[in-house]
Design an enzyme around this catalytic site. Structure first.
Site, PDB file in Angstrom:
ATOM      1  N   TYR A  70      14.132  15.631  -9.519  1.00  0.00           N
ATOM      2  CA  TYR A  70      15.479  15.158  -9.226  1.00  0.00           C
ATOM      3  C   TYR A  70      16.523  16.182  -9.669  1.00  0.00           C
ATOM      4  O   TYR A  70      17.573  16.316  -9.048  1.00  0.00           O
ATOM      5  CB  TYR A  70      15.728  13.810  -9.903  1.00  0.00           C
ATOM      6  N   GLU A  90      10.157   4.421 -10.777  1.00  0.00           N
ATOM      7  CA  GLU A  90       8.938   5.206 -10.555  1.00  0.00           C
ATOM      8  C   GLU A  90       8.121   5.325 -11.840  1.00  0.00           C
ATOM      9  O   GLU A  90       6.885   5.263 -11.798  1.00  0.00           O
ATOM     10  CB  GLU A  90       9.310   6.573  -9.985  1.00  0.00           C
ATOM     11  N   TYR A  97       0.195   0.426   0.855  1.00  0.00           N
ATOM     12  CA  TYR A  97      -0.308   1.642   1.487  1.00  0.00           C
ATOM     13  C   TYR A  97      -0.767   2.621   0.412  1.00  0.00           C
ATOM     14  O   TYR A  97      -0.490   2.458  -0.778  1.00  0.00           O
ATOM     15  CB  TYR A  97       0.778   2.297   2.356  1.00  0.00           C
ATOM     16  N   ARG A 148       0.418  12.104   3.547  1.00  0.00           N
ATOM     17  CA  ARG A 148       0.940  11.084   4.452  1.00  0.00           C
ATOM     18  C   ARG A 148       0.552   9.702   3.925  1.00  0.00           C
ATOM     19  O   ARG A 148      -0.486   9.534   3.295  1.00  0.00           O
ATOM     20  CB  ARG A 148       0.383  11.256   5.879  1.00  0.00           C
ATOM     21  N   GLY A 202       2.584  -1.631  18.013  1.00  0.00           N
ATOM     22  CA  GLY A 202       1.892  -0.362  17.863  1.00  0.00           C
ATOM     23  C   GLY A 202       1.063  -0.314  16.592  1.00  0.00           C
ATOM     24  O   GLY A 202       0.426  -1.293  16.191  1.00  0.00           O
ATOM     25  N   GLY A 255       2.028  -0.422  13.713  1.00  0.00           N
ATOM     26  CA  GLY A 255       2.549  -1.354  12.716  1.00  0.00           C
ATOM     27  C   GLY A 255       1.624  -2.531  12.492  1.00  0.00           C
ATOM     28  O   GLY A 255       1.834  -3.330  11.572  1.00  0.00           O
ATOM     29  N   PRO A 264      -0.630  -3.106   8.330  1.00  0.00           N
ATOM     30  CA  PRO A 264      -0.401  -3.992   7.185  1.00  0.00           C
ATOM     31  C   PRO A 264      -0.433  -5.462   7.567  1.00  0.00           C
ATOM     32  O   PRO A 264      -0.783  -6.322   6.748  1.00  0.00           O
ATOM     33  CB  PRO A 264       0.982  -3.577   6.677  1.00  0.00           C
ATOM     34  N   GLY A 320       7.291   6.346   8.083  1.00  0.00           N
ATOM     35  CA  GLY A 320       8.119   7.539   8.179  1.00  0.00           C
ATOM     36  C   GLY A 320       9.402   7.364   7.398  1.00  0.00           C
ATOM     37  O   GLY A 320       9.561   6.413   6.634  1.00  0.00           O
TER      38      GLY A 320
END
Length: 394
Positions: A98, A140, A188, A203, A271, A273, A276, A385
Site C-alpha cells: 500500500y 486483510e 473462491y 487468477r 455464463g 457465473g 459459485p 474480474g
C-alpha cells in the site's frame, strides 16, 4: 471518519479529480510498473491491464470511497471494503504494497493536476487514501490470521472433466497430504501458474463443489480475448494441465457466501457465473434445505451451459426447488428462449437472492427482483474480474 476540513476539500475537488481519474490511473500504473516490473509480472492481471479494466476498477473504488466519506461522514462502506479485501487476500497482497501504491499514485495525481494540487488538496486526498488503505490492511490482516497466514499450497489434479467446448473442471487434492482447509459455499481460490515467459500470474476461480467435498473443484472458462489478448491463465490451464499435474492454490476467500437459513433462496447466474451458484445449490441439497429454492440461469445455448447436469441433479434432491433456464439460441422443451426474464416466476416474500454473471445481467435481475418486492439488502452478488459495480450499502 474524514476530518471536516478534508471533507470540505474532497467535496470541492471530487469533480476535478473524478474527471481526471482515468489519466491519473494510467500514469500511476505506468510509473508503478516501470519502477516495480515484478508486480505486473507476478501480481497484477496482465490481461486486465491490457484491456484497461483494472484501471477502471481502481478509479471506481477510490472515487466511490471518497464520495461515500463525504456523503456519510459517520459511516464506512464496509461491503465494498470487505469485497476488495477478500480479493486482495486471495492474491497475497501485503501491507507494505500500500505504501508503494501511495507513492506512485500521488506522483501521478501531481503530474496530471499540476498546480491544482495545493498542499491542502494533497493532504485531503492523502487522508482519503490512508483511511481506505488502513481499513483494507486491517481486514486483510484478520483474514490472513483466520487462515493461519497467506501460504500457497500445491494441489494435485486428480480428475479433469470437459464440461463444454470452453469450460473444463479440475478436481484437486492437497499434494502434501495435509487436510484441506474448510470453505463456505460461494467462495473462491486464487490459482498461480508459471507461464512460458517466467511470469507467475494469479487468477481467482470459484469453488464449484459443496463444502465438505473430499476434493477442491474449480471450473475454468477459457477466455477468448477478441480485441484484447486471450486469457493467459485460462488458456494455460486448458492447454497444459492434466491429471497428475500440480497447481498452487491460495486459501479460500470471498464474501458472497450462502447464509444458513430456511428462508426462500434464489440463485441466479449467467455464463460461467454458474460456478459459485452450483456450489451453493449443492450445499443446500447436502444440508436438506426445506425452503423454496429458485434456480435461474441464462446462457448462449444448452451446449454452452456448464454444469447443467449438476444444476438439475442438485435441484432434484431438494424438497421445493425449481430450475429455470434461458438460452439465446437452441432452447427446447422446458427451456426458455432469449434473455432471463423473471416476469412469470413467483418469488416468495423474504427471499434471499444471490447473483453471479456479467454486470448487465446482474443489474437486470436485481431490478426485476426489487420490482417483485425483494429487499435490496437481501440481494447479493459476485463479480468476476475487476469490481466495477459497487453494491448499495443500504
Amino acid at each position: 471518519m474524514l476530518s471536516e476540513q478534508s471533507a470540505a476539500t474532497v467535496r470541492a475537488t471530487l469533480p476535478v479529480v473524478g474527471g481526471a481519474i482515468g489519466e491519473i490511473t494510467e500514469r500511476f500504473y505506468a510509473g508503478l510498473f516501470a519502477a516495480r516490473p515484478e508486480l505486473l509480472r507476478d501480481l497484477f492481471n496482465r490481461g486486465n491491464q491490457a484491456a484497461g479494466t483494472q484501471r477502471q476498477a481502481l478509479a471506481g473504488s477510490i472515487a466511490a470511497f471518497a464520495t461515500y466519506l463525504v456523503d456519510h461522514p459517520d459511516e464506512r462502506p464496509d461491503a465494498m471494503l470487505g469485497r476488495i479485501a477478500h480479493k486482495h487476500a486471495s492474491l497475497g497482497v501485503t501491507a507494505e504494497q500500500y505504501g508503494i501504491v501511495h507513492k506512485h499514485l500521488f506522483a501521478a495525481i501531481a503530474e496530471v493536476l499540476g498546480e491544482a494540487v495545493t498542499p491542502a488538496v494533497a493532504a485531503a486526498w492523502d487522508e482519503v487514501y490512508w483511511l481506505m488503505a488502513n481499513a483494507l490492511i486491517a481486514v486483510e490482516k484478520r483474514l490472513y490470521e483466520e487462515r493461519g497466514g497467506s501460504e500457497w499450497r500445491e494441489w494435485e489434479v486428480v480428475e479433469r472433466v470437459e464440461e463444454t467446448a470452453d469450460v473444463a473442471t479440475f478436481r484437486l487434492r492437497p499434494a502434501d497430504g495435509r487436510p484441506a482447509p474448510g470453505f463456505r459455499a460461494g467462495q473462491y481460490v486464487s490459482v498461480q501458474v508459471e507461464l512460458p515467459d517466467g511470469a507467475r500470474q494469479r487468477r481467482q476461480y470459484s469453488l464449484s463443489a459443496a463444502p465438505g467435498s473430499p476434493v477442491r473443484q474449480i471450473s475454468v472458462k477459457r477466455v477468448h480475448g477478441g480485441p484484447t489478448p486471450d486469457g493467459e491463465v485460462s488458456s494455460h490451464l486448458h492447454a497444459r494441465v492434466r491429471v497428475g499435474d500440480r497447481l498452487r492454490l491460495s486459501a479460500p476467500y470471498g464474501d458472497l457466501v450462502l447464509d444458513t437459513t430456511d428462508a426462500p433462496v434464489l440463485l441466479a447466474s449467467a455464463g460461467i457465473g454458474v460456478t459459485p451458484m452450483v456450489a451453493m445449490l449443492a450445499h443446500l441439497a447436502d444440508t436438506g434445505h426445506e425452503g423454496r429454492v429458485i434456480v435461474v440461469h441464462g446462457d448462449r445455448s444448452p451446449a454452452d451451459h456448464a454444469l447443467r447436469a449438476d444444476h438439475e441433479a442438485y435441484a432434484a434432491k431438494l424438497a421445493d426447488a425449481a430450475p429455470h433456464f434461458w438460452y439465446e439460441e437452441g432452447a427446447s422443451g422446458d427451456d426458455r428462449a432469449r434473455l432471463v426474464d423473471l416476469t412469470d416466476i413467483a418469488v416468495p416474500q423474504g427471499t434471499r437472492a444471490y447473483l453471479c454473471g456479467p454486470l448487465p445481467f446482474m443489474r437486470a435481475v436485481r431490478a426485476q427482483l426489487i420490482g417483485k418486492g425483494v429487499a435490496p439488502a437481501d440481494i447479493r452478488y459476485e463479480v468476476f474480474g475487476p469490481d466495477l459495480w459497487l453494491a448499495r450499502e443500504r
